[in-house]
Design a protein around this motif. Structure first.
Motif, short mmCIF file in Angstrom:
data_model
loop_
_atom_site.label_atom_id
_atom_site.label_comp_id
_atom_site.label_asym_id
_atom_site.label_seq_id
_atom_site.Cartn_x
_atom_site.Cartn_y
_atom_site.Cartn_z
N MET A 113 0.81 -1.20 0.00
CA MET A 113 0.00 0.00 0.00
C MET A 113 0.86 1.27 0.00
O MET A 113 0.56 2.26 -0.67
N THR A 114 1.96 1.22 0.73
CA THR A 114 2.85 2.39 0.83
C THR A 114 3.57 2.64 -0.49
O THR A 114 3.60 3.78 -0.99
N SER A 115 4.14 1.60 -1.06
CA SER A 115 4.96 1.78 -2.26
C SER A 115 4.13 2.18 -3.47
O SER A 115 4.58 2.98 -4.30
N GLN A 165 -4.88 9.48 -2.06
CA GLN A 165 -5.57 8.85 -0.94
C GLN A 165 -6.92 8.28 -1.36
O GLN A 165 -7.28 7.16 -0.99
N THR A 166 -7.65 9.04 -2.17
CA THR A 166 -8.94 8.55 -2.65
C THR A 166 -8.77 7.31 -3.51
O THR A 166 -9.56 6.34 -3.41
N ALA A 186 1.99 -2.94 4.22
CA ALA A 186 2.31 -1.52 4.21
C ALA A 186 3.52 -1.29 5.11
O ALA A 186 3.79 -2.09 6.02
N ALA A 187 4.23 -0.21 4.86
CA ALA A 187 5.28 0.21 5.77
C ALA A 187 4.63 0.82 7.00
O ALA A 187 3.42 1.03 7.06
N ILE A 205 0.63 5.61 4.56
CA ILE A 205 0.02 5.98 3.30
C ILE A 205 0.34 7.45 3.08
O ILE A 205 0.54 8.20 4.04
N THR A 206 0.41 7.89 1.85
CA THR A 206 0.73 9.28 1.53
C THR A 206 -0.05 10.24 2.42
O THR A 206 -1.27 10.16 2.52
N GLY A 207 0.67 11.17 3.08
CA GLY A 207 0.02 12.11 3.98
C GLY A 207 -0.28 11.46 5.32
O GLY A 207 0.22 10.38 5.65
#
Length: 298
Positions: A113-115, A165-166, A186-187, A205-207
């Motif tokens: 999810m992170t990458s 994010q969406t 995820a990280a 996750i981003t942000g």
């Protein structure tokens, strides 16, 4: 109690989120799950990976044909993500949906999810460098001229975070429509929780907006951690919310979702094992059923 999976098991009960730092053993635990699925159902695992760290810890399973790998590589991250969460495979540069082949898949694993969020953000920055304005905010770009060369450089604005994010929310939920087990990695993110007080450890996750939200998308959320010791690294799986003193007492997020009448589960499993965690949850749920039946006289 050996972990079992009946055909009547609701799809919602088959989603797992596993998060941790790079090197903590997430991919190795995907391999553990893949081996169990193959041993018990003769079905394979489809691993869609956008991670850049390589597949060496799971390579034997891929070599044996137990795990099929669909790598992002240098592909378009938007198309790649929307295709893999719907069960498509890329063959000779084109995407195909083979419903018959997908019947042989018992575990859908996504790393991570992170990458993939990072890849989407990087792509938006490249688009900004080319002059594409997304979201109507200030476009972040400039041109570097030196040594007779020109380089267009772009960055991310606030709208980019909302777009990514969406997209992550939509595609993770879409993946959970696949039949069988669905596992995301995820990280780990260490930050202040914008929706509550105090520091938290959660999936990165981003942000910041999704860190505290992602665990509720899954039935089971586990954090894996590698702790150095004189005897070598100890790999620990946290089964629920926990306090991490190595991160200043931050609250680590997790859930096991057992019934109220279930016996208390241990806080951690060492060495880390997803199968052992799921076996404990299944056994605890069965014991809760027995308690309720006894109380009701049925």
């Amino acid at each position: 109690m050996a972990l079992t999976l009946g055909s009547s098991t609701p799809r919602k009960q088959q989603t797992v989120l596993l998060y941790g730092d790079s090197g903590d053993g997430k991919t190795a635990l995907v391999g553990e799950m893949a081996e169990w699925v193959f041993k018990t159902t003769k079905k394979k695992t489809r691993l869609a990976t956008s991670d850049r760290g390589g597949l060496e810890t799971i390579r034997p399973y891929a070599d044996l044909g137990i795990v099929e790998v669909e790598e992002l590589g240098e592909g378009d991250p938007w198309i790649w993500l929307t295709k893999v969460v719907r069960g498509h495979r890329k063959i000779d540069g084109k995407w195909f949906l083979d419903a018959k082949a997908n019947e042989s898949i018992g575990l859908w694993a996504f790393e991570g999810m992170t990458s993939v969020a990072d890849a989407l953000m990087q792509d938006l920055a490249k688009k900004a460098a080319q002059g594409t304005n997304i979201g109507g905010g200030g476009n972040v770009n400039f041109t570097v001229t030196a040594d007779g060369e020109q380089l267009k450089v772009g960055g991310n604005n606030q709208s980019h975070y909302g777009v990514v994010q969406t997209r992550i929310v939509e595609e993770v939920w879409q993946s959970q429509r696949l039949p069988g087990w669905v596992l995301w990695t995820a990280a780990v993110k260490r930050d202040e929780d914008p929706n509550a007080s105090g520091k938290i450890l959660g999936p990165a996750i981003t942000g910041k907006a999704l860190t505290g939200e992602v665990p509720r998308w899954f039935v089971y959320t586990y954090r894996v951690a590698a702790i150095p010791s004189a005897a070598g690294e100890r790999h620990i799986l946290h089964l629920g919310d926990h306090q991490d003193m190595q991160s200043g007492g931050a609250k680590g997020l997790g859930n096991t979702r057992v019934p109220l009448d279930a016996p208390k589960l241990p806080a951690t499993i060492e060495p880390a094992s997803i199968l052992k965690a799921l076996e404990m949850v299944q056994a605890a749920s069965g014991q809760a059923t027995d308690v309720i039946k006894k109380r009701l006289g049925i």
